[in-house]
Design a protein around this motif. Structure first.
Motif, PDB file in Angstrom:
ATOM      1  N   LEU A  60       0.866  -1.183   0.000  1.00 28.22           N
ATOM      2  CA  LEU A  60       0.000   0.000   0.000  1.00 28.22           C
ATOM      3  C   LEU A  60       0.900   1.231   0.000  1.00 28.22           C
ATOM      4  CD1 LEU A  60      -2.630  -1.057   2.728  1.00 28.22           C
ATOM      5  CD2 LEU A  60      -2.448  -1.780   0.331  1.00 28.22           C
ATOM      6  N   LEU A  61       0.832   2.008  -1.066  1.00 26.53           N
ATOM      7  CA  LEU A  61       1.764   3.114  -1.254  1.00 26.53           C
ATOM      8  C   LEU A  61       1.139   4.453  -0.884  1.00 26.53           C
ATOM      9  CD1 LEU A  61       3.233   2.138  -4.755  1.00 26.53           C
ATOM     10  CD2 LEU A  61       3.975   1.392  -2.484  1.00 26.53           C
ATOM     11  N   PRO A  62       1.945   5.376  -0.343  1.00 22.23           N
ATOM     12  CA  PRO A  62       1.421   6.712  -0.039  1.00 22.23           C
ATOM     13  C   PRO A  62       0.972   7.469  -1.280  1.00 22.23           C
ATOM     14  CG  PRO A  62       3.796   6.615   0.314  1.00 22.23           C
ATOM     15  CD  PRO A  62       3.342   5.223   0.089  1.00 22.23           C
ATOM     16  N   GLY A  63       1.381   6.986  -2.461  1.00 21.31           N
ATOM     17  CA  GLY A  63       0.921   7.582  -3.712  1.00 21.31           C
ATOM     18  C   GLY A  63      -0.464   7.144  -4.124  1.00 21.31           C
ATOM     19  N   ARG A  64      -1.248   6.606  -3.158  1.00 20.57           N
ATOM     20  CA  ARG A  64      -2.655   6.218  -3.378  1.00 20.57           C
ATOM     21  C   ARG A  64      -2.763   5.053  -4.359  1.00 20.57           C
ATOM     22  NH1 ARG A  64      -6.622  11.255  -2.703  1.00 20.57           N
ATOM     23  NH2 ARG A  64      -5.384  12.551  -1.310  1.00 20.57           N
ATOM     24  N   ALA A  65      -1.904   4.090  -4.209  1.00 20.56           N
ATOM     25  CA  ALA A  65      -1.876   2.956  -5.126  1.00 20.56           C
ATOM     26  C   ALA A  65      -1.494   1.689  -4.379  1.00 20.56           C
ATOM     27  CB  ALA A  65      -0.884   3.211  -6.253  1.00 20.56           C
ATOM     28  N   VAL A  66      -1.789   0.558  -5.017  1.00 19.56           N
ATOM     29  CA  VAL A  66      -1.320  -0.748  -4.564  1.00 19.56           C
ATOM     30  C   VAL A  66      -0.319  -1.254  -5.591  1.00 19.56           C
ATOM     31  CG1 VAL A  66      -1.962  -3.146  -4.138  1.00 19.56           C
ATOM     32  CG2 VAL A  66      -3.441  -1.319  -3.343  1.00 19.56           C
ATOM     33  N   GLY A 100     -12.366   7.496   3.407  1.00 19.17           N
ATOM     34  CA  GLY A 100     -11.596   8.371   4.284  1.00 19.17           C
ATOM     35  C   GLY A 100     -11.901   8.046   5.728  1.00 19.17           C
ATOM     36  N   ILE A 101     -11.049   8.528   6.604  1.00 16.59           N
ATOM     37  CA  ILE A 101     -11.217   8.343   8.039  1.00 16.59           C
ATOM     38  C   ILE A 101     -11.259   9.712   8.699  1.00 16.59           C
ATOM     39  CG2 ILE A 101     -10.174   7.434  10.164  1.00 16.59           C
ATOM     40  CD1 ILE A 101     -11.291   5.263   8.364  1.00 16.59           C
ATOM     41  N   SER A 151      -7.060  19.549  20.084  1.00 18.30           N
ATOM     42  CA  SER A 151      -7.859  20.744  20.377  1.00 18.30           C
ATOM     43  C   SER A 151      -9.277  20.613  19.848  1.00 18.30           C
ATOM     44  CB  SER A 151      -7.182  21.975  19.774  1.00 18.30           C
ATOM     45  OG  SER A 151      -7.046  21.821  18.369  1.00 18.30           O
ATOM     46  N   ARG A 152      -9.717  19.354  19.654  1.00 13.15           N
ATOM     47  CA  ARG A 152     -11.060  19.033  19.178  1.00 13.15           C
ATOM     48  C   ARG A 152     -11.310  19.486  17.738  1.00 13.15           C
ATOM     49  NH1 ARG A 152     -15.202  20.024  24.313  1.00 13.15           N
ATOM     50  NH2 ARG A 152     -14.114  18.627  25.763  1.00 13.15           N
ATOM     51  N   GLN A 153     -10.245  19.716  17.004  1.00 13.24           N
ATOM     52  CA  GLN A 153     -10.390  20.053  15.599  1.00 13.24           C
ATOM     53  C   GLN A 153     -10.487  18.760  14.802  1.00 13.24           C
ATOM     54  OE1 GLN A 153      -6.948  22.467  14.796  1.00 13.24           O
ATOM     55  NE2 GLN A 153      -8.065  24.369  15.151  1.00 13.24           N
ATOM     56  N   GLY A 154     -11.523  18.644  13.991  1.00 17.26           N
ATOM     57  CA  GLY A 154     -11.717  17.441  13.200  1.00 17.26           C
ATOM     58  C   GLY A 154     -11.121  17.583  11.810  1.00 17.26           C
ATOM     59  N   PHE A 155     -10.620  16.501  11.270  1.00 13.42           N
ATOM     60  CA  PHE A 155     -10.133  16.499   9.899  1.00 13.42           C
ATOM     61  C   PHE A 155     -10.275  15.096   9.341  1.00 13.42           C
ATOM     62  CE2 PHE A 155      -6.660  15.787  12.783  1.00 13.42           C
ATOM     63  CZ  PHE A 155      -5.877  14.815  12.211  1.00 13.42           C
ATOM     64  N   LYS A 156     -10.211  15.009   7.996  1.00 15.25           N
ATOM     65  CA  LYS A 156     -10.390  13.735   7.307  1.00 15.25           C
ATOM     66  C   LYS A 156      -9.157  13.434   6.463  1.00 15.25           C
ATOM     67  CE  LYS A 156     -15.370  14.597   6.737  1.00 15.25           C
ATOM     68  NZ  LYS A 156     -16.451  14.775   5.732  1.00 15.25           N
ATOM     69  N   LEU A 157      -8.805  12.154   6.420  1.00 13.75           N
ATOM     70  CA  LEU A 157      -7.685  11.728   5.604  1.00 13.75           C
ATOM     71  C   LEU A 157      -8.120  10.558   4.713  1.00 13.75           C
ATOM     72  CD1 LEU A 157      -4.764  11.733   8.213  1.00 13.75           C
ATOM     73  CD2 LEU A 157      -5.143  13.380   6.372  1.00 13.75           C
ATOM     74  N   PRO A 158      -7.614  10.504   3.472  1.00  8.92           N
ATOM     75  CA  PRO A 158      -7.922   9.345   2.618  1.00  8.92           C
ATOM     76  C   PRO A 158      -7.313   8.089   3.217  1.00  8.92           C
ATOM     77  CG  PRO A 158      -6.235  10.723   1.621  1.00  8.92           C
ATOM     78  CD  PRO A 158      -6.738  11.470   2.811  1.00  8.92           C
ATOM     79  N   ALA A 159      -7.907   6.936   2.877  1.00  3.30           N
ATOM     80  CA  ALA A 159      -7.469   5.684   3.492  1.00  3.30           C
ATOM     81  C   ALA A 159      -7.703   4.492   2.576  1.00  3.30           C
ATOM     82  CB  ALA A 159      -8.224   5.476   4.808  1.00  3.30           C
ATOM     83  N   PHE A 163      -5.968   2.059   6.789  1.00  4.96           N
ATOM     84  CA  PHE A 163      -4.594   2.509   6.620  1.00  4.96           C
ATOM     85  C   PHE A 163      -4.669   3.915   6.037  1.00  4.96           C
ATOM     86  CE2 PHE A 163      -4.617  -2.076   6.390  1.00  4.96           C
ATOM     87  CZ  PHE A 163      -3.484  -2.464   7.105  1.00  4.96           C
ATOM     88  N   ILE A 164      -4.373   4.910   6.846  1.00  9.89           N
ATOM     89  CA  ILE A 164      -4.547   6.296   6.416  1.00  9.89           C
ATOM     90  C   ILE A 164      -3.291   6.808   5.715  1.00  9.89           C
ATOM     91  CG2 ILE A 164      -6.261   6.839   8.174  1.00  9.89           C
ATOM     92  CD1 ILE A 164      -4.046   8.212   9.769  1.00  9.89           C
ATOM     93  N   LEU A 165      -3.484   7.801   4.855  1.00 12.98           N
ATOM     94  CA  LEU A 165      -2.392   8.444   4.142  1.00 12.98           C
ATOM     95  C   LEU A 165      -2.082   9.761   4.825  1.00 12.98           C
ATOM     96  CD1 LEU A 165      -3.685   7.811   0.512  1.00 12.98           C
ATOM     97  CD2 LEU A 165      -2.149   6.405   1.856  1.00 12.98           C
ATOM     98  N   ALA A 166      -0.880   9.854   5.376  1.00 14.68           N
ATOM     99  CA  ALA A 166      -0.511  11.054   6.121  1.00 14.68           C
ATOM    100  C   ALA A 166       0.969  11.348   5.918  1.00 14.68           C
ATOM    101  CB  ALA A 166      -0.804  10.866   7.609  1.00 14.68           C
ATOM    102  N   GLU A 167       1.267  12.518   5.340  1.00 11.25           N
ATOM    103  CA  GLU A 167       2.647  12.988   5.185  1.00 11.25           C
ATOM    104  C   GLU A 167       3.549  11.938   4.534  1.00 11.25           C
ATOM    105  OE1 GLU A 167       3.974  14.302   8.998  1.00 11.25           O
ATOM    106  OE2 GLU A 167       2.758  16.117   8.950  1.00 11.25           O
ATOM    107  N   ASN A 168       3.118  11.491   3.363  1.00  6.64           N
ATOM    108  CA  ASN A 168       3.893  10.519   2.586  1.00  6.64           C
ATOM    109  C   ASN A 168       4.135   9.202   3.306  1.00  6.64           C
ATOM    110  OD1 ASN A 168       4.266  12.239   0.291  1.00  6.64           O
ATOM    111  ND2 ASN A 168       5.831  13.353   1.428  1.00  6.64           N
TER     112      ASN A 168
END
Length: 211
Positions: A14-20, A155-156, A162-170, A201-206
């Motif tokens: 599973l690659l950080p480049g959004r590929a298998v 996404g997750i 600080s209770r700030q919500g955000f979404k990441l691709p997964a 498996f989330i994608l975060a900072e490469n």
């Protein structure tokens, strides 16, 4: 940094480049490229930057170079809608990359068959990559095989200190399926699809990080 899995005897990175990537066969799998989407929006009066598709194809070129992939599988939604000027970008891409490309037809893949032929794309409804694994566009509960698919744009949702919500691709994985993140950055994220049966498996900072 990638994550390596072995599913039915097949290693999948599973690659950080959004590929298998399948090292044994040097096959790269992506989903939901959605070329033409930004031009489609602009035609309807919505001012979307025109560099999105160009950047997505640059990222795809870099991915193929880094992996030395010998084949590319697109698990559906290669092009977003009817033909528009962003097809010219893919024409330039295809001139640089002559490797076999298999397109598993998605719900947005509505171009004429001649266009797929002109781009030397092998258009199929599903693709079997081993005795127990198939690639489809959409998940299915009826398949007896393990399914690699797209369509969901998974996404997750995370919450910071600080209770700030955000979404990441997964990537989402369970015993039946591996759902790929959308390759295009110009897509929404579905945070409702993941169930208790899925590993995320989330994608975060490469990096690809198990959540």
């Amino acid at each position: 940094m990638h994550q390596s899995l072995t599913i039915h005897g097949v290693q999948m990175d599973l690659l950080p480049g959004r590929a298998v990537f399948l090292p044994a066969t040097q096959v790269c799998i992506i989903a939901d490229l959605h070329l033409g989407k930004t031009e489609h929006f602009r035609k309807h009066g919505i001012p979307i930057p025109g560099e999105v598709a160009k950047k997505d194809l640059q990222n795809l070129s870099l991915l193929l170079q880094k992996t030395s992939a010998k084949e590319l599988i697109i698990a559906g939604d290669f092009f977003h809608d009817s033909a528009n000027s962003e097809l010219n970008l893919f024409h330039s891409f295809r001139e640089k990359h002559s490797l076999p490309i298999h397109l598993v037809k998605g719900n947005h893949d509505r171009l004429s068959s001649d266009l797929y032929t002109n781009f030397d794309l092998n258009l199929v409804d599903e693709l079997q990559i081993s005795s127990h694994i198939i690639v489809r566009h959409e998940p299915t509960e009826t398949s007896t095989a393990f399914v690699i698919c797209g369509h969901i744009h998974p996404g997750i949702a995370l919450r910071g200190p600080s209770r700030q919500g955000f979404k990441l691709p997964a990537f989402l994985l369970n015993s039946q399926e591996l759902v790929l993140p959308a390759f295009s950055r110009f897509t929404g994220l579905d945070t409702a699809y993941a169930t208790a049966s899925h590993k995320a498996f989330i994608l975060a900072e490469n990096r690809v990080v198990e959540c």
